[in-house]
Design a protein around this motif. Structure first.
Motif, PDB file in Angstrom:
ATOM      1  N   ILE A 306      66.014  57.935 -42.177  1.00  0.00           N
ATOM      2  CA  ILE A 306      66.448  58.996 -41.262  1.00  0.00           C
ATOM      3  C   ILE A 306      65.855  60.315 -41.728  1.00  0.00           C
ATOM      4  O   ILE A 306      65.818  60.601 -42.925  1.00  0.00           O
ATOM      5  N   GLN A 307      65.423  61.120 -40.778  1.00  0.00           N
ATOM      6  CA  GLN A 307      64.913  62.448 -41.138  1.00  0.00           C
ATOM      7  C   GLN A 307      65.403  63.488 -40.134  1.00  0.00           C
ATOM      8  O   GLN A 307      65.383  63.256 -38.919  1.00  0.00           O
ATOM      9  N   LEU A 308      65.863  64.615 -40.662  1.00  0.00           N
ATOM     10  CA  LEU A 308      66.199  65.770 -39.837  1.00  0.00           C
ATOM     11  C   LEU A 308      65.451  66.985 -40.373  1.00  0.00           C
ATOM     12  O   LEU A 308      65.418  67.217 -41.585  1.00  0.00           O
ATOM     13  N   LEU A 309      64.879  67.749 -39.474  1.00  0.00           N
ATOM     14  CA  LEU A 309      64.262  69.035 -39.802  1.00  0.00           C
ATOM     15  C   LEU A 309      64.889  70.090 -38.910  1.00  0.00           C
ATOM     16  O   LEU A 309      64.863  69.967 -37.679  1.00  0.00           O
ATOM     17  N   GLY A 310      65.470  71.110 -39.528  1.00  0.00           N
ATOM     18  CA  GLY A 310      66.135  72.168 -38.776  1.00  0.00           C
ATOM     19  C   GLY A 310      65.494  73.519 -39.006  1.00  0.00           C
ATOM     20  O   GLY A 310      65.110  73.843 -40.139  1.00  0.00           O
ATOM     21  N   TYR A 311      65.393  74.321 -37.938  1.00  0.00           N
ATOM     22  CA  TYR A 311      64.748  75.635 -37.989  1.00  0.00           C
ATOM     23  C   TYR A 311      65.723  76.687 -37.488  1.00  0.00           C
ATOM     24  O   TYR A 311      66.258  76.578 -36.382  1.00  0.00           O
ATOM     25  N   ASP A 312      65.976  77.701 -38.312  1.00  0.00           N
ATOM     26  CA  ASP A 312      66.959  78.735 -38.001  1.00  0.00           C
ATOM     27  C   ASP A 312      66.289  80.101 -38.099  1.00  0.00           C
ATOM     28  O   ASP A 312      65.913  80.548 -39.179  1.00  0.00           O
ATOM     29  N   PHE A 313      66.146  80.781 -36.961  1.00  0.00           N
ATOM     30  CA  PHE A 313      65.484  82.080 -36.910  1.00  0.00           C
ATOM     31  C   PHE A 313      66.476  83.241 -36.854  1.00  0.00           C
ATOM     32  O   PHE A 313      66.070  84.388 -36.714  1.00  0.00           O
ATOM     33  N   THR A 314      67.780  82.944 -36.962  1.00  0.00           N
ATOM     34  CA  THR A 314      68.758  84.021 -36.882  1.00  0.00           C
ATOM     35  C   THR A 314      68.772  84.832 -38.178  1.00  0.00           C
ATOM     36  O   THR A 314      68.442  84.326 -39.250  1.00  0.00           O
ATOM     37  N   GLU A 315      69.189  86.086 -38.068  1.00  0.00           N
ATOM     38  CA  GLU A 315      69.163  86.997 -39.211  1.00  0.00           C
ATOM     39  C   GLU A 315      70.086  86.533 -40.329  1.00  0.00           C
ATOM     40  O   GLU A 315      69.784  86.672 -41.514  1.00  0.00           O
ATOM     41  N   LYS A 316      71.214  85.929 -39.951  1.00  0.00           N
ATOM     42  CA  LYS A 316      72.193  85.518 -40.947  1.00  0.00           C
ATOM     43  C   LYS A 316      72.254  83.998 -41.131  1.00  0.00           C
ATOM     44  O   LYS A 316      73.241  83.477 -41.643  1.00  0.00           O
ATOM     45  N   SER A 317      71.207  83.328 -40.717  1.00  0.00           N
ATOM     46  CA  SER A 317      71.133  81.862 -40.867  1.00  0.00           C
ATOM     47  C   SER A 317      72.378  81.186 -40.297  1.00  0.00           C
ATOM     48  O   SER A 317      73.068  80.419 -40.970  1.00  0.00           O
ATOM     49  N   ASN A 318      72.643  81.454 -39.041  1.00  0.00           N
ATOM     50  CA  ASN A 318      73.882  80.996 -38.415  1.00  0.00           C
ATOM     51  C   ASN A 318      73.996  79.483 -38.274  1.00  0.00           C
ATOM     52  O   ASN A 318      75.110  78.949 -38.165  1.00  0.00           O
ATOM     53  N   TYR A 319      72.863  78.781 -38.273  1.00  0.00           N
ATOM     54  CA  TYR A 319      72.897  77.370 -37.889  1.00  0.00           C
ATOM     55  C   TYR A 319      72.608  76.393 -39.024  1.00  0.00           C
ATOM     56  O   TYR A 319      72.766  75.185 -38.843  1.00  0.00           O
ATOM     57  N   ILE A 320      72.196  76.880 -40.176  1.00  0.00           N
ATOM     58  CA  ILE A 320      71.829  75.974 -41.258  1.00  0.00           C
ATOM     59  C   ILE A 320      72.999  75.074 -41.664  1.00  0.00           C
ATOM     60  O   ILE A 320      72.834  73.860 -41.875  1.00  0.00           O
ATOM     61  N   SER A 321      74.184  75.646 -41.781  1.00  0.00           N
ATOM     62  CA  SER A 321      75.354  74.835 -42.153  1.00  0.00           C
ATOM     63  C   SER A 321      75.623  73.744 -41.124  1.00  0.00           C
ATOM     64  O   SER A 321      75.984  72.615 -41.473  1.00  0.00           O
ATOM     65  N   GLU A 322      75.428  74.079 -39.858  1.00  0.00           N
ATOM     66  CA  GLU A 322      75.632  73.085 -38.800  1.00  0.00           C
ATOM     67  C   GLU A 322      74.603  71.967 -38.910  1.00  0.00           C
ATOM     68  O   GLU A 322      74.934  70.785 -38.755  1.00  0.00           O
ATOM     69  N   TYR A 323      73.346  72.327 -39.173  1.00  0.00           N
ATOM     70  CA  TYR A 323      72.314  71.301 -39.366  1.00  0.00           C
ATOM     71  C   TYR A 323      72.715  70.346 -40.491  1.00  0.00           C
ATOM     72  O   TYR A 323      72.544  69.120 -40.377  1.00  0.00           O
ATOM     73  N   LYS A 324      73.222  70.906 -41.567  1.00  0.00           N
ATOM     74  CA  LYS A 324      73.591  70.081 -42.719  1.00  0.00           C
ATOM     75  C   LYS A 324      74.736  69.135 -42.376  1.00  0.00           C
ATOM     76  O   LYS A 324      74.725  67.960 -42.777  1.00  0.00           O
ATOM     77  N   ASN A 325      75.727  69.634 -41.669  1.00  0.00           N
ATOM     78  CA  ASN A 325      76.862  68.792 -41.282  1.00  0.00           C
ATOM     79  C   ASN A 325      76.405  67.666 -40.342  1.00  0.00           C
ATOM     80  O   ASN A 325      76.854  66.509 -40.462  1.00  0.00           O
ATOM     81  N   ILE A 326      75.528  67.985 -39.413  1.00  0.00           N
ATOM     82  CA  ILE A 326      75.023  66.970 -38.487  1.00  0.00           C
ATOM     83  C   ILE A 326      74.231  65.914 -39.247  1.00  0.00           C
ATOM     84  O   ILE A 326      74.384  64.714 -39.028  1.00  0.00           O
ATOM     85  N   ALA A 327      73.357  66.367 -40.155  1.00  0.00           N
ATOM     86  CA  ALA A 327      72.512  65.431 -40.917  1.00  0.00           C
ATOM     87  C   ALA A 327      73.355  64.451 -41.716  1.00  0.00           C
ATOM     88  O   ALA A 327      73.075  63.244 -41.760  1.00  0.00           O
ATOM     89  N   ASP A 328      74.414  64.936 -42.353  1.00  0.00           N
ATOM     90  CA  ASP A 328      75.250  64.083 -43.201  1.00  0.00           C
ATOM     91  C   ASP A 328      75.940  62.968 -42.422  1.00  0.00           C
ATOM     92  O   ASP A 328      76.347  61.950 -42.983  1.00  0.00           O
ATOM     93  N   LYS A 329      76.074  63.144 -41.091  1.00  0.00           N
ATOM     94  CA  LYS A 329      76.817  62.187 -40.281  1.00  0.00           C
ATOM     95  C   LYS A 329      75.923  61.307 -39.415  1.00  0.00           C
ATOM     96  O   LYS A 329      76.428  60.497 -38.632  1.00  0.00           O
ATOM     97  N   ILE A 330      74.608  61.442 -39.548  1.00  0.00           N
ATOM     98  CA  ILE A 330      73.704  60.598 -38.752  1.00  0.00           C
ATOM     99  C   ILE A 330      73.835  59.148 -39.212  1.00  0.00           C
ATOM    100  O   ILE A 330      73.855  58.855 -40.407  1.00  0.00           O
ATOM    101  N   LYS A 331      73.886  58.257 -38.249  1.00  0.00           N
ATOM    102  CA  LYS A 331      73.958  56.824 -38.554  1.00  0.00           C
ATOM    103  C   LYS A 331      72.863  56.088 -37.781  1.00  0.00           C
ATOM    104  O   LYS A 331      72.556  56.423 -36.645  1.00  0.00           O
ATOM    105  N   LEU A 332      72.281  55.106 -38.430  1.00  0.00           N
ATOM    106  CA  LEU A 332      71.325  54.248 -37.736  1.00  0.00           C
ATOM    107  C   LEU A 332      72.063  53.275 -36.826  1.00  0.00           C
ATOM    108  O   LEU A 332      73.137  52.797 -37.150  1.00  0.00           O
ATOM    109  N   LYS A 333      71.488  53.003 -35.672  1.00  0.00           N
ATOM    110  CA  LYS A 333      72.100  52.060 -34.756  1.00  0.00           C
ATOM    111  C   LYS A 333      71.985  50.637 -35.309  1.00  0.00           C
ATOM    112  O   LYS A 333      71.046  50.312 -36.029  1.00  0.00           O
TER     113      LYS A 333
END
Length: 333
Positions: A306-333
């Protein structure tokens, strides 16, 4: 061709980079020249097979094993071809960039047996063959119109019989706009985004791109907050750290210099959980003078990668934590 190599929101550009890298590592071979007609008509549609999850049909390959996760027909590690359908990617805008770059690299010493624009049925197309010494050859077919692009990429031994088999199969490709594929057939993972503002935007090949509210993006939208998820079959020779390092290298060394990202690794963590190996990398980046945060997550399991690549262009990195939470919960079918 097993690497996902996804360094941007636009898959077409990175497949283009990948293709060019392969084609121009080539050198002369002793094989015969290759002749391609100005137009190839597709016939006997009733005998073709549909590649699951796409609108692509081809003649049925004999003695090839089909790997659905890669949309690949394979005889061996050095004899295979695979497909990527890219919806909403204007071929007429993309093809000139690819061809111009090939011309440029060829002028710098790259060798190629044939490169030709032609018609594949009703669609504009481009075809190239590049020998890899006396051992193997690479092949690429690209075609489409203003509403889609298709890429077909292959490798085969430097042998006249193998060349004819694989090029005949690739040039038998037909695109049926009336088909309505189930895109879930291309996604080999499950994620939990029911409480997220990120929604699935596009599916390119077997890779899902997620943007805020599912916004559709094009090749020039390089500053969008987004993440990409892809999967690969596991293999005994897969090296997690080398794979991760290679992806970071490709961020920084894009064939198209304006798309290169200057990278600073701020955190890298590699560890095991049971039979699974995981590597997480936090990075600061700068592209065209604009700062961003990048999160790279790769997980190798006995079932697949599994691979996730996330890109956050916000000044305060608003989405990085969300990317991490999503990545940790990815499951293969």
């Amino acid at each position: 061709m097993t690497n996902l190599q996804l360094n941007n929101n636009n898959l077409m550009k990175y497949l283009t980079i990948f293709i060019l890298t392969i084609l121009f590592c080539s050198c002369e071979s002793k094989a015969q020249s290759f002749v391609l007609a100005d137009k190839i008509e597709t016939t006997e549609l009733d005998k073709k097979i549909n590649i699951k999850g796409t609108r692509i049909l081809i003649d049925k390959p004999d003695n090839y094993t089909y790997i659905d996760e890669l949309k690949r027909f394979q005889k061996s590690s050095d004899n295979y071809f695979q497909f990527v359908e890219i919806p909403n990617q204007d071929y007429n805008q993309t093809a000139p960039n690819v061809i111009n770059k090939i011309d440029q690299l060829e002028s710098q010493g790259g060798k190629i047996r044939i490169k030709k624009e032609f018609k594949l049925g009703d669609y504009s197309a481009f075809f190239a063959l590049a020998p890899q010494g006396n051992v193997s050859e690479q092949v690429i077919l690209a075609f489409g119109d203003s509403s889609f692009s298709v890429l077909v990429m292959g490798v085969f031994p430097n042998d006249e019989k193998d060349r004819k088999i694989i090029t005949d199969l690739i040039l038998s490709t037909y695109f049926d706009k009336n088909l309505k594929p189930n895109l879930d057939d291309n996604l080999f993972y499950e994620i939990d985004i029911k409480n997220s503002d990120f929604k699935l935007s596009t599916v390119n090949g077997t890779i899902g791109t997620y943007t805020l509210d599912g916004k559709q993006i094009n090749g020039e939208d390089i500053f969008e907050n987004s993440f990409i998820i892809g999967t690969l079959p596991n293999s005994s020779d897969f090296n997690l750290k080398n794979y991760s390092d290679n992806l970071i290298y490709k961020h920084e060394n894009n064939t198209f210099e304006e798309k290169s990202i200057k990278i600073e690794i701020t955190s890298e963590n590699e560890y095991k959980v049971g039979d699974d190996k995981i590597i997480k990398v936090d990075m600061n980046g700068k592209i065209q003078g604009k700062d961003l945060k990048i999160y790279q997550y790769i997980k190798q399991t006995p079932k697949g990668i599994i691979q996730l690549l996330g890109y956050d262009f916000t000044e305060k990195s608003n989405y990085i934590s969300e990317y991490k939470n999503i990545a940790d919960k990815i499951k293969l079918k």
